[in-house]
Design a protein around this motif. Structure first.
Motif, PDB file in Angstrom:
ATOM      1  N   PHE A 222       0.835  -1.202   0.000  1.00  0.00           N
ATOM      2  CA  PHE A 222       0.000   0.000   0.000  1.00  0.00           C
ATOM      3  C   PHE A 222       0.869   1.252   0.000  1.00  0.00           C
ATOM      4  N   PHE A 226       1.140   4.191  -2.742  1.00  0.00           N
ATOM      5  CA  PHE A 226       0.992   5.575  -2.305  1.00  0.00           C
ATOM      6  C   PHE A 226       2.182   6.418  -2.775  1.00  0.00           C
ATOM      7  N   PHE A 258      -8.070  12.340   0.725  1.00  0.00           N
ATOM      8  CA  PHE A 258      -7.538  11.012   0.409  1.00  0.00           C
ATOM      9  C   PHE A 258      -6.089  10.878   0.861  1.00  0.00           C
ATOM     10  N   ARG A 261      -6.084  10.401   4.625  1.00  0.00           N
ATOM     11  CA  ARG A 261      -6.508   9.031   4.921  1.00  0.00           C
ATOM     12  C   ARG A 261      -5.362   8.057   4.731  1.00  0.00           C
ATOM     13  N   ASP A 262      -4.590   8.227   3.666  1.00  0.00           N
ATOM     14  CA  ASP A 262      -3.473   7.323   3.410  1.00  0.00           C
ATOM     15  C   ASP A 262      -2.372   7.467   4.457  1.00  0.00           C
ATOM     16  N   TYR A 263      -2.115   8.694   4.906  1.00  0.00           N
ATOM     17  CA  TYR A 263      -1.134   8.899   5.971  1.00  0.00           C
ATOM     18  C   TYR A 263      -1.571   8.190   7.256  1.00  0.00           C
ATOM     19  N   ILE A 265      -3.515   5.518   7.509  1.00  0.00           N
ATOM     20  CA  ILE A 265      -3.386   4.073   7.322  1.00  0.00           C
ATOM     21  C   ILE A 265      -1.948   3.626   7.541  1.00  0.00           C
TER      22      ILE A 265
END
Length: 323
Positions: A222, A226, A258, A261-263, A265
């Motif tokens: 992931f 990213f 978005f 959110r990725d940070y 995760i």
């Protein structure tokens, strides 16, 4: 503070990691000690960062960031390396290739594990400078994070290497499990003379490694995806390292949802990896016996209370049977 749970989660995770430390230390278990070391450091770094940079992107604690961003790079390699060294040892124990363990063979294994669990991460930390586009980033609520010029060299070093280590770990774990299935009827007898491991502890180590690497593989893939969103072609050394002393600041107010959110995760990768380790080794039967032994020792030597004589499993000085 937008994420008040960050320091609480990481501090508690760091504390729980200390519970299984005494018997792994007594056993000279390098791989397990390295997992505790790297996970503990990562949790402390995340906790401090989430407190210092809660709601701000101030350029403070610059030296702290220089050091901790390198440690973060090293820990990304150290965890799969530790799991790999564990599974290599388990596969060797379960196969017919390893005879009775001697002090010399144990010492050689410890040197190998030191190189894999600490030498390799240190090498990657040093090599990271080659793909370090600027000094570091500061992200509001998350703190300082490594700066990497996203190109094919950095992809190989920062993401592909941990993926290779994770895949190798799963391969050795599968081989170790197949050895176990072939000898499951007399596996406990097979381990005698080769290790102080029991069948239960052997399987616990395999399962912990599998869960850690399955999770690690998922989060690394992931993170790689990213990272490729910012992919740039490698040009030359001068171009990549131009304006190297720059510190980029990222406020979450101006960050796309978005991206935030990725940070988040990716941030949770360290606490969840810690919980997987803790669940396998901090609450089992061996751990409970260890806690009782520490309690008896504390009462006898610190509180000076007259406690009953502990049995063989409740001796604080008894050698833990981790391996």
């Amino acid at each position: 503070m937008h994420h008040p749970e960050f320091p609480v989660v990481t501090i508690l995770s760091a504390v729980f990691l200390l519970f299984p430390l005494p018997w792994h230390w007594s056993a000279g278990n390098v791989s397990m000690l390295s997992m505790i070391f790297w996970l503990f450091l990562s949790n402390i770094i995340y906790a401090v960062d989430s407190i210092v940079w809660a709601g701000n992107v101030n350029e403070v604690a610059v030296l702290w960031c220089d050091i901790t961003t390198k440690i973060i790079i090293g820990s990304n390699v150290a965890l799969p390396a530790a799991c790999l060294s564990i599974c290599i040892h388990l596969e060797q124990l379960a196969s017919v290739r390893q005879a009775t363990q001697t002090q010399a063979s144990k010492r050689r294994r410890q040197y190998f594990e030191l190189g894999l669990c600490f030498g390799l991460p240190a090498f990657v930390m040093a090599l990271h400078y080659t793909v370090q586009g600027h000094r570091f980033d500061i992200i509001e609520d998350f703190g300082c994070r490594p700066a990497t010029y996203i190109s094919w060299p950095s992809i190989l070093l920062i993401w592909i290497l941990p993926i290779i280590l994770a895949v190798l770990t799963l391969g050795f774990a599968a081989c170790a499990f197949m050895h176990f299935m072939r000898r499951r009827a007399n596996f406990a007898h097979h381990l005698e003379g080769r290790s102080s491991l029991t069948t239960t502890r052997y399987m616990r180590l395999i399962l912990m490694s599998i869960f850690e690497m399955a999770w690690g593989l998922a989060i690394t893939c992931f993170a790689l995806w990213f990272a490729t969103l910012s992919y740039r072609p490698w040009t030359n050394w001068a171009d990549v390292h131009s304006d190297w002393n720059r510190i980029d600041l990222y406020s979450i107010v101006f960050m796309p949802s978005f991206l935030l959110r990725d940070y988040i995760i990716v941030w949770w990768a360290v606490p969840i990896s810690t919980w997987i380790f803790v669940l396998f080794f901090a609450f089992g039967h061996d751990a409970m016996e260890g806690y009782r032994a520490v309690g008896l020792w504390f009462q006898k030597h610190v509180l000076r209370r007259n406690v009953g004589k502990a049995g063989p499993t409740n001796s604080f000085s008894s050698k833990p049977s981790v391996r």
